[in-house]
Design a protein around this motif. Structure first.
Motif, PDB file in Angstrom:
ATOM      1  N   GLU A 195      52.132  26.107  89.992  1.00 17.00           N
ATOM      2  CA  GLU A 195      50.843  25.966  89.311  1.00 17.00           C
ATOM      3  C   GLU A 195      49.886  26.980  89.949  1.00 17.00           C
ATOM      4  O   GLU A 195      49.628  26.917  91.143  1.00 17.00           O
ATOM      5  CB  GLU A 195      50.260  24.576  89.493  1.00 17.00           C
ATOM      6  N   LEU A 196      49.373  27.903  89.153  1.00 14.53           N
ATOM      7  CA  LEU A 196      48.448  28.900  89.697  1.00 14.53           C
ATOM      8  C   LEU A 196      47.113  28.276  90.081  1.00 14.53           C
ATOM      9  O   LEU A 196      46.421  28.767  90.968  1.00 14.53           O
ATOM     10  CB  LEU A 196      48.253  30.032  88.690  1.00 14.53           C
ATOM     11  N   VAL A 197      46.742  27.215  89.394  1.00 12.60           N
ATOM     12  CA  VAL A 197      45.636  26.352  89.800  1.00 12.60           C
ATOM     13  C   VAL A 197      46.194  24.939  89.808  1.00 12.60           C
ATOM     14  O   VAL A 197      46.634  24.433  88.766  1.00 12.60           O
ATOM     15  CB  VAL A 197      44.431  26.441  88.841  1.00 12.60           C
ATOM     16  N   LEU A 198      46.214  24.317  90.970  1.00 23.62           N
ATOM     17  CA  LEU A 198      46.737  22.949  91.037  1.00 23.62           C
ATOM     18  C   LEU A 198      45.962  22.049  90.090  1.00 23.62           C
ATOM     19  O   LEU A 198      44.728  22.109  90.047  1.00 23.62           O
ATOM     20  CB  LEU A 198      46.620  22.403  92.461  1.00 23.62           C
ATOM     21  N   GLY A 199      46.669  21.206  89.339  1.00 17.28           N
ATOM     22  CA  GLY A 199      46.011  20.262  88.447  1.00 17.28           C
ATOM     23  C   GLY A 199      45.667  18.985  89.178  1.00 17.28           C
ATOM     24  O   GLY A 199      44.590  18.851  89.773  1.00 17.28           O
ATOM     25  N   GLU A 200      46.590  18.029  89.154  1.00 14.46           N
ATOM     26  CA  GLU A 200      46.373  16.775  89.884  1.00 14.46           C
ATOM     27  C   GLU A 200      46.182  17.025  91.374  1.00 14.46           C
ATOM     28  O   GLU A 200      45.592  16.207  92.077  1.00 14.46           O
ATOM     29  CB  GLU A 200      47.573  15.842  89.671  1.00 14.46           C
ATOM     30  N   GLY A 201      46.658  18.159  91.857  1.00 18.08           N
ATOM     31  CA  GLY A 201      46.547  18.481  93.275  1.00 18.08           C
ATOM     32  C   GLY A 201      45.161  18.855  93.732  1.00 18.08           C
ATOM     33  O   GLY A 201      44.938  19.050  94.935  1.00 18.08           O
ATOM     34  N   GLY A 202      44.207  19.004  92.805  1.00 16.03           N
ATOM     35  CA  GLY A 202      42.819  19.213  93.218  1.00 16.03           C
ATOM     36  C   GLY A 202      42.181  20.518  92.827  1.00 16.03           C
ATOM     37  O   GLY A 202      41.210  20.961  93.458  1.00 16.03           O
ATOM     38  N   PHE A 203      42.709  21.185  91.769  1.00 14.12           N
ATOM     39  CA  PHE A 203      42.090  22.408  91.254  1.00 14.12           C
ATOM     40  C   PHE A 203      41.962  23.485  92.327  1.00 14.12           C
ATOM     41  O   PHE A 203      40.965  24.211  92.403  1.00 14.12           O
ATOM     42  CB  PHE A 203      40.720  22.108  90.637  1.00 14.12           C
ATOM     43  N   VAL A 204      42.973  23.588  93.158  1.00 11.64           N
ATOM     44  CA  VAL A 204      43.041  24.638  94.167  1.00 11.64           C
ATOM     45  C   VAL A 204      43.575  25.895  93.493  1.00 11.64           C
ATOM     46  O   VAL A 204      44.616  25.868  92.839  1.00 11.64           O
ATOM     47  CB  VAL A 204      43.958  24.237  95.334  1.00 11.64           C
ATOM     48  N   VAL A 205      42.866  27.008  93.664  1.00 11.03           N
ATOM     49  CA  VAL A 205      43.239  28.274  93.029  1.00 11.03           C
ATOM     50  C   VAL A 205      44.097  29.091  93.997  1.00 11.03           C
ATOM     51  O   VAL A 205      43.671  29.374  95.122  1.00 11.03           O
ATOM     52  CB  VAL A 205      41.987  29.082  92.628  1.00 11.03           C
ATOM     53  N   ALA A 206      45.282  29.462  93.554  1.00  7.10           N
ATOM     54  CA  ALA A 206      46.167  30.258  94.409  1.00  7.10           C
ATOM     55  C   ALA A 206      45.593  31.654  94.612  1.00  7.10           C
ATOM     56  O   ALA A 206      45.224  32.322  93.644  1.00  7.10           O
ATOM     57  CB  ALA A 206      47.549  30.352  93.779  1.00  7.10           C
ATOM     58  N   PRO A 207      45.504  32.137  95.851  1.00  7.99           N
ATOM     59  CA  PRO A 207      45.009  33.498  96.098  1.00  7.99           C
ATOM     60  C   PRO A 207      45.969  34.528  95.495  1.00  7.99           C
ATOM     61  O   PRO A 207      47.191  34.366  95.575  1.00  7.99           O
ATOM     62  CB  PRO A 207      44.995  33.606  97.627  1.00  7.99           C
ATOM     63  N   PRO A 208      45.441  35.597  94.898  1.00  5.36           N
ATOM     64  CA  PRO A 208      46.306  36.608  94.283  1.00  5.36           C
ATOM     65  C   PRO A 208      47.346  37.192  95.234  1.00  5.36           C
ATOM     66  O   PRO A 208      48.485  37.454  94.841  1.00  5.36           O
ATOM     67  CB  PRO A 208      45.313  37.681  93.814  1.00  5.36           C
ATOM     68  N   GLU A 209      46.979  37.398  96.518  1.00  5.49           N
ATOM     69  CA  GLU A 209      47.921  37.969  97.470  1.00  5.49           C
ATOM     70  C   GLU A 209      49.126  37.053  97.672  1.00  5.49           C
ATOM     71  O   GLU A 209      50.265  37.523  97.786  1.00  5.49           O
ATOM     72  CB  GLU A 209      47.233  38.213  98.822  1.00  5.49           C
ATOM     73  N   ALA A 210      48.878  35.745  97.724  1.00  6.35           N
ATOM     74  CA  ALA A 210      49.970  34.795  97.897  1.00  6.35           C
ATOM     75  C   ALA A 210      50.890  34.784  96.677  1.00  6.35           C
ATOM     76  O   ALA A 210      52.118  34.720  96.801  1.00  6.35           O
ATOM     77  CB  ALA A 210      49.405  33.389  98.145  1.00  6.35           C
ATOM     78  N   VAL A 211      50.291  34.881  95.491  1.00  6.07           N
ATOM     79  CA  VAL A 211      51.085  34.887  94.264  1.00  6.07           C
ATOM     80  C   VAL A 211      51.943  36.142  94.191  1.00  6.07           C
ATOM     81  O   VAL A 211      53.114  36.099  93.803  1.00  6.07           O
ATOM     82  CB  VAL A 211      50.174  34.759  93.031  1.00  6.07           C
ATOM     83  N   ARG A 212      51.364  37.267  94.592  1.00 11.14           N
ATOM     84  CA  ARG A 212      52.144  38.510  94.595  1.00 11.14           C
ATOM     85  C   ARG A 212      53.317  38.416  95.561  1.00 11.14           C
ATOM     86  O   ARG A 212      54.419  38.923  95.282  1.00 11.14           O
ATOM     87  CB  ARG A 212      51.233  39.690  94.953  1.00 11.14           C
ATOM     88  N   GLU A 244      47.458  35.316  83.282  1.00 14.35           N
ATOM     89  CA  GLU A 244      46.836  36.577  82.870  1.00 14.35           C
ATOM     90  C   GLU A 244      45.832  37.067  83.906  1.00 14.35           C
ATOM     91  O   GLU A 244      45.586  38.274  84.015  1.00 14.35           O
ATOM     92  CB  GLU A 244      46.164  36.410  81.510  1.00 14.35           C
ATOM     93  N   HIS A 245      45.227  36.155  84.661  1.00 14.96           N
ATOM     94  CA  HIS A 245      44.313  36.552  85.729  1.00 14.96           C
ATOM     95  C   HIS A 245      45.064  37.285  86.838  1.00 14.96           C
ATOM     96  O   HIS A 245      44.471  38.092  87.571  1.00 14.96           O
ATOM     97  CB  HIS A 245      43.628  35.328  86.342  1.00 14.96           C
ATOM     98  N   TYR A 246      46.331  36.984  86.996  1.00 21.41           N
ATOM     99  CA  TYR A 246      47.128  37.504  88.115  1.00 21.41           C
ATOM    100  C   TYR A 246      48.029  38.672  87.711  1.00 21.41           C
ATOM    101  O   TYR A 246      48.669  39.266  88.576  1.00 21.41           O
ATOM    102  CB  TYR A 246      48.005  36.382  88.677  1.00 21.41           C
ATOM    103  N   GLY A 247      48.101  38.956  86.424  1.00 24.22           N
ATOM    104  CA  GLY A 247      49.022  39.987  85.974  1.00 24.22           C
ATOM    105  C   GLY A 247      50.476  39.590  86.118  1.00 24.22           C
ATOM    106  O   GLY A 247      51.366  40.447  86.221  1.00 24.22           O
ATOM    107  N   VAL A 248      50.751  38.303  86.118  1.00 18.98           N
ATOM    108  CA  VAL A 248      52.107  37.782  86.298  1.00 18.98           C
ATOM    109  C   VAL A 248      52.771  37.587  84.938  1.00 18.98           C
ATOM    110  O   VAL A 248      52.162  37.038  84.017  1.00 18.98           O
ATOM    111  CB  VAL A 248      52.088  36.433  87.060  1.00 18.98           C
TER     112      VAL A 248
END
Length: 411
Positions: A195-212, A244-248
């Motif tokens: 989840e790029l933004v956690l849902g039930e987990g608390g709307f935590v946004v994954a940093p782009p560097e971590a996703v890359r 789309e925010h992450y280019g993934v």
């Protein structure tokens, strides 16, 4: 009804329109929950109602495995066209987010010949046996429901507010790579589900560097990347899909919730060669891709596009972000204000230094907001996050009114 089927507010809804709900006593409430993110196009959206009604009068059901019908094919074509990825795609339909995730894992396992699945701490993917096993939060989702499905391995989510290591991109990538030496061999892993933004987990946004870093590792090790867009999809984050925010460009993408405009339908969309790996009859279900739900989904997507609701979500997000920043400055029990687009959250803590979660205060805030006409729900592993999932058709006046009610409840 059993005790396990709980509800978050003392409201019995009678009808809804746009961002408003009317209960059986005639009370009008602003809805900042949106059916937990299923109503981006609003309650009783006229276009969705018209499309579903027309389909209902024409053909209610056949089961697609028995006799195919146009609305299923049309929705698959539409999802193939709008999901990220400049490659041939195919789509299968299901009934719920959990069912979409189950099928994504099935497809990934069949395609790769591998059995292990990587998921994350704080993740939520559903309540079925497999998705409950993939879900992180113990209470109430997992407690007493074991044993769980095997070959599920859990990585630390880049929750930078609570995990300082996650804020260091290089250190976080080392943690991910070390996992293959300490938990499971990379060549055994079919997919990584994120989840790029956690849902039930608390709307935590994954940093782009971590996703890359995750994306690099998946490509290096032949691991399929599955992006769970059940709650983030269809405009919620200010783009049609959060990736789309992450280019993934994920190998497989799961959708549900606002896909159907309030009707139950979900989907797995992915690379054609991966989607085609399962043999005939290996995928499907009696109600999967019901024609009425498909018609509603097509109307909902068209409404989103025609009315530029992705842009509207970005506007809503800017307004809420600014107001939440003021709340943070004013109320010391707000540990962090965060989010992406119209997917915004406040994390409530007892102390900003210790960051100890304060679920009790969170519950009091939600109760006070409801008493004053605002439907809000919580999230987070510790139940201490207030999240916003208002329909994207909300008016500026309604948005400001809802934020004023929330501020009063915080006060």
């Amino acid at each position: 009804m059993p005790r396990g089927i709980s509800h978050m507010t003392p409201i019995c809804a009678d009808r809804g329109v746009g961002a408003l709900v009317v209960d059986l006593d005639g009370n009008r409430l602003l809805d900042f929950a949106g059916g937990i993110g299923t109503l981006n196009v609003g309650h009783a959206n006229p276009d969705v109602v018209a499309a579903a009604s027309a389909q209902l009068a024409k053909l209610t059901h056949t089961c697609f495995s028995v006799a195919l019908y146009e609305s299923y094919v049309a929705l698959a074509e539409k999802l193939n066209a709008i999901t990220p990825g400049a490659f041939p795609k195919k789509t299968m339909l299901a009934n719920s987010g959990a069912e979409a995730l189950e099928n994504a894992v099935k497809i990934a396992r069949h395609s790769t010949g591998r059995e292990a699945v990587l998921v994350f701490e704080h993740a939520f993917h559903g309540r079925t046996l497999l998705t409950m096993s993939m879900t992180s939060k113990v209470r109430p989702y997992k407690f007493g429901f074991g044993p769980f499905a095997p070959e599920i391995y859990r990585l630390p989510y880049p929750y930078t507010y609570r995990d300082p290591i996650a804020a260091d991109a290089a250190a976080y990538e080392r943690t991910l790579r070390d996992f293959f030496s300490t938990h499971v061999a990379a060549e055994k892993i079919a997919c990584l589900v994120l989840e790029l933004v956690l849902g039930e987990g608390g709307f935590v946004v994954a940093p782009p560097e971590a996703v890359r870093a995750m994306e690099r590792i998946c490509k290096e090790r032949g691991i399929l990347l599955v992006i769970d867009e059940v709650q983030t999809g269809f405009g919620r984050t200010g783009r049609m899909f959060a990736c789309e925010h992450y280019g993934v460009e994920p190998d497989l993408l799961t959708t549900a919730k606002s896909l159907g405009g309030g009707l139950p339908v979900s989907a797995v969309t992915g690379r054609a060669e991966i989607m085609d790996s399962a043999e005939a009859g290996g995928l499907g279900g009696t109600y999967a891709g019901n024609p009425v739900a498909c018609a509603a989904a097509l109307a909902a997507i068209e409404f989103l596009e025609t009315h530029r609701l992705c842009n509207r979500a970005a506007e809503i997000g800017r307004v809420v972000e600014e107001r939440f920043r003021c709340f943070y400055d004013r109320f010391p029990f707000i540990g962090e204000a965060r989010g992406l687009g119209a997917m915004r959250a406040l994390e409530i803590v007892k102390d900003r230094e210790t960051k100890e979660p304060d679920k009790e205060r969170t519950d009091r805030i939600l109760r006070k907001a409801c008493e004053n006409g605002l439907i809000l729900i919580s999230a987070g592993t510790y139940g201490n996050v207030i999240r916003t999932l208002m329909p994207l058709v909300i008016t500026d006046v309604q948005l400001q009114e809802g934020l004023e009610v929330l501020e009063h409840a915080l006060q």
